[in-house]
Design a protein around this motif. Structure first.
Motif, PDB file in Angstrom:
ATOM      1  N   SER A  84      24.869  52.475 -70.909  1.00 30.61           N
ATOM      2  CA  SER A  84      26.154  51.807 -70.228  1.00 30.61           C
ATOM      3  C   SER A  84      25.381  51.505 -68.690  1.00 30.61           C
ATOM      4  O   SER A  84      24.457  51.651 -68.385  1.00 30.61           O
ATOM      5  CB  SER A  84      26.987  53.182 -70.285  1.00 30.61           C
ATOM      6  N   ASP A  85      26.703  51.120 -68.238  1.00 27.30           N
ATOM      7  CA  ASP A  85      26.344  50.814 -66.582  1.00 27.30           C
ATOM      8  C   ASP A  85      25.962  51.943 -65.895  1.00 27.30           C
ATOM      9  O   ASP A  85      25.139  52.058 -64.787  1.00 27.30           O
ATOM     10  CB  ASP A  85      27.538  50.151 -65.801  1.00 27.30           C
ATOM     11  N   ARG A  86      26.585  53.132 -66.213  1.00 21.07           N
ATOM     12  CA  ARG A  86      26.349  54.481 -65.573  1.00 21.07           C
ATOM     13  C   ARG A  86      24.803  54.665 -65.760  1.00 21.07           C
ATOM     14  O   ARG A  86      23.941  55.290 -65.040  1.00 21.07           O
ATOM     15  CB  ARG A  86      27.380  55.439 -65.911  1.00 21.07           C
ATOM     16  N   ASP A  87      24.634  54.638 -67.177  1.00 22.38           N
ATOM     17  CA  ASP A  87      22.946  54.847 -67.446  1.00 22.38           C
ATOM     18  C   ASP A  87      21.993  54.351 -66.861  1.00 22.38           C
ATOM     19  O   ASP A  87      21.277  54.763 -66.257  1.00 22.38           O
ATOM     20  CB  ASP A  87      23.015  54.821 -68.901  1.00 22.38           C
ATOM     21  N   ARG A  88      22.440  52.914 -66.508  1.00 22.92           N
ATOM     22  CA  ARG A  88      21.284  52.032 -65.905  1.00 22.92           C
ATOM     23  C   ARG A  88      21.234  52.321 -64.252  1.00 22.92           C
ATOM     24  O   ARG A  88      20.108  52.017 -64.027  1.00 22.92           O
ATOM     25  CB  ARG A  88      22.020  50.579 -65.982  1.00 22.92           C
TER      26      ARG A  88
END
Length: 267
Positions: A84-88
């Motif tokens: 996800s964007d948060r993971d990235r």
């Protein structure tokens, strides 16, 4: 415990196994896996097994046979999707660290943090700097896991280009397996050499702390039996049938650089 690479280079021939022999051997080995689970639950062991390999190399089927008769409460299969964007925006290992086994758990990763060494690197989903940082960090990360008491075992399922092409085409034709063919899978054969180069670099730079175990996987039945035997032979548990679980070094063997030149690893 770190295993030394065998000086013997396996020959490329693999003997097939009949369905009856396969099912009989698999049944007996699955009984051994239940014994193993009873033992590590009692002793609060933490076991983590990583499965990597080319697209269509047989990771799903091998994992399925390992966990088929184990308790789902203490057995976890982790197959993370697209970050996800948060993971990235987080530490690369963060989402994987959240899935690590607790006491008494057996966790199997169907692909792992090594996505960054393979598909992300080949497909341009990460930068060169991110790839470089990963290669420098992963031995330290795995060293921490081992020192914390996790039993970490890494398998790479190796198939030939011809076998990969055949399996991907078979998935396209099978209405029950078409979901397995992704846009990335469609490019796997055409990017074969790039994946080989990325794989070889991964082996060379991430083998010292936790060694890679290569699985000759063109024959799915032979590969599944070989992996289960090798896994059981590495772990301590009560009542082990040592003769039954004796691994076949022609099927599963530790990575060594000379295997790249011998034909033991598909290029």
């Amino acid at each position: 415990m770190k295993m030394k690479a065998s000086s013997k280079i396996p020959t490329p021939e693999v003997s097939a196994i009949s369905r009856d022999d396969y099912e009989q051997n698999l049944h007996l080995l699955q009984i051994e896996l239940v014994k193993l689970q009873k033992h590590f639950i009692c002793c609060n062991d933490r076991i983590l097994v990583i499965f990597e390999g080319r697209d269509a190399s047989g990771k799903d089927g091998t994992i399925k046979r390992i966990v088929e008769h184990l308790s789902p409460r203490e057995t976890r299969v982790v197959a993370l999707g697209k970050p996800s964007d948060r993971d990235r925006g987080s530490w690369y290992f963060q989402r994987y660290a959240a899935e690590l086994p607790a006491s008494g758990e057996f966790t199997l990763f169907n692909r792992s943090w090594y996505n960054r060494a393979g598909v992300e690197h080949v497909m341009g989903f990460c930068t060169d700097d991110e790839h470089k940082e990963f290669m420098a960090s992963v031995p330290e990360f795995e060293g921490m896991l081992v020192r914390s008491g996790i039993s970490l075992i890494k398998y790479y399922l190796d198939i030939t280009k011809e076998e990969q092409r055949r399996r991907i085409e078979s998935r396209r034709r099978d209405p029950l397996k078409q979901w397995k063919v992704s846009p990335i899978d469609e490019q796997a054969v055409s990017l074969w050499k790039k994946y080989s180069k990325a794989r070889n670099e991964m082996f060379a730079r991430t083998n010292d702390v936790v060694p890679w175990n290569l699985v000759r996987a063109d024959d799915k039945r032979v590969a599944r039996i070989g992996v289960i035997k090798d896994l059981l032979s590495r772990l301590h548990y009560a009542g082990k049938d040592a003769e039954l679980v004796r691994p076949n070094p022609e099927i599963v063997f530790p990575y060594a650089e000379e295997h790249l030149l011998s034909g033991a690893i598909a290029e």
